[in-house]
Design an enzyme around this catalytic site. Structure first.
Site, PDB file in Angstrom:
ATOM      1  N   GLU A 130      30.409  36.517  51.605  1.00 53.65           N
ATOM      2  CA  GLU A 130      29.242  36.221  50.780  1.00 53.65           C
ATOM      3  C   GLU A 130      27.992  36.004  51.627  1.00 53.65           C
ATOM      4  O   GLU A 130      28.065  35.390  52.701  1.00 53.65           O
ATOM      5  CB  GLU A 130      29.518  34.963  49.930  1.00 53.65           C
ATOM      6  N   GLU A 172      26.450  39.755  41.949  1.00 48.01           N
ATOM      7  CA  GLU A 172      27.009  38.888  40.897  1.00 48.01           C
ATOM      8  C   GLU A 172      25.916  38.127  40.138  1.00 48.01           C
ATOM      9  O   GLU A 172      25.036  37.506  40.743  1.00 48.01           O
ATOM     10  CB  GLU A 172      28.006  37.890  41.531  1.00 48.01           C
TER      11      GLU A 172
HETATM   12  O1  KIV Z   1      36.525  35.969  44.186  1.00 51.18           O
HETATM   13  C1  KIV Z   1      36.275  36.889  43.397  1.00 51.18           C
HETATM   14  O2  KIV Z   1      37.060  37.233  42.509  1.00 51.18           O
HETATM   15  C2  KIV Z   1      35.003  37.576  43.564  1.00 51.18           C
HETATM   16  C3  KIV Z   1      34.568  38.487  42.481  1.00 51.18           C
HETATM   17  C4  KIV Z   1      34.143  37.703  41.315  1.00 51.18           C
HETATM   18  C5  KIV Z   1      33.537  39.423  42.933  1.00 51.18           C
HETATM   19  O3  KIV Z   1      34.336  37.350  44.522  1.00 51.18           O
END
Ligand code: KIV
Length: 276
Positions: free
Chosen positions: A115, A182
């Site tokens: 991220e 997201e």
């Molecule tokens: O952890 C997850 O499932 C994610 C998705 C929502 C993209 O990062």
């Protein structure tokens, strides 16, 4: 043969939409793989939808690796992306490389996701330079939930929208092969999609992205604590499972299960020999 990152890039160039979904165990991964989904994310959403933690920040790398291994064992065709958990790529580049490598070497994933945008671009470059494909993740980044102050739509102001575009470009420059966007307004995600050459995979980011990712437990109606606005329930498995388990419990109590169909016989002579 497994989907490659070049295939995912090519899909953007050809305008083919990319479907991605999460999975956390062998059985589900096998179904998703057989259904022809080209890319599976072992998301750190595992923390909430499987392990029952309050947020994704609690999940550890060992828990993530344990589940990634199971998903890899259940798949033949999908590209498996392991989600690097909170604080496994922030402390130093060396830590990030070591932890990214564990997803590839120990768990058998083909890529990792992490991220952040501009702030993690150098780390992304270092991981990619070692030969590990990286998927970025911008917009609502749940590992920063305490900083963001809640699961809110991101990029609504001019300054925030500009920052998101810069984040996406930084990830592209750093060599990420794709980027998750997201909980971002549809027009902004579409604009970012047009401005970068790598595929954008949206979740709560509208239909203008190159692909979509969803949490499997949300779209199957398995996780019932809450249903995110961006998730469409294609099934209500929690209801079906509850009904099936109630039926099982009732039949056991009533002596209706097991029947002969689910039992094993043996030669009468053996029983005779045991007679007192
Ligand atoms: O952890 C997850 O499932 C994610 C998705 C929502 C993209 O990062």
């Amino acid at each position: 043969m497994r989907t490659s990152i070049s295939k995912i890039r090519e899909m953007k160039q050809k305008g083919e939409k990319i479907a991605m979904i999460t999975a956390y165990d062998y059985a589900m991964a096998k179904i998703v793989d057989e259904a022809g989904i080209p890319m599976i994310l072992v998301g750190d959403s595992l923390a909430m939808v499987v392990l029952g933690y309050e947020s994704t920040v609690s999940v550890t790398i060992d828990e993530m690796l344990h589940h990634t291994k199971a998903v890899v064992r259940g798949t033949k065709n999908a590209l498996v992306v392991g989600d690097m958990p909170f604080m496994t790529y922030h402390t130093s580049t060396a830590d990030a490389l070591r932890n990214a490598a564990r997803f590839i070497q120990e768990a058998g994933a083909q890529a990792v996701k992490l991220e952040g945008g501009v702030t993690v671009a150098e780390t992304v470059k270092a991981v990619v330079d070692c030969g590990i494909p990286v998927m970025g993740h911008i917009g609502l980044t749940p590992q920063s939930i305490n900083q963001l102050g809640g699961y809110k739509v991101q990029g609504r102001t001019e300054a925030a929208a500009k920052r998101l575009l810069e984040d996406a470009k930084a990830l592209e420059q750093a060599g990420a092969f794709a980027v998750v966007i997201e909980t971002v307004p549809t027009p902004l995600a579409a604009l970012i999609t047009r401005r970068i050459s790598i595929p954008t995979i949206g979740i709560g980011a509208g239909n203008g992205c190159d692909g979509q990712v969803q949490v499997v437990s949300d779209i199957l109606g398995l996780f019932t604590d809450f249903v995110p606005k961006h998730a469409k329930q294609y099934a209500k498995l929690a209801d079906e499972i509850r009904a099936a388990v109630i039926a099982y419990g009732t039949e056991v109590r009533d002596g209706r299960f097991p029947t002969e169909a689910h039992s094993f016989s043996m030669d009468e002579s053996v029983l005779e020999a045991l007679k007192e």
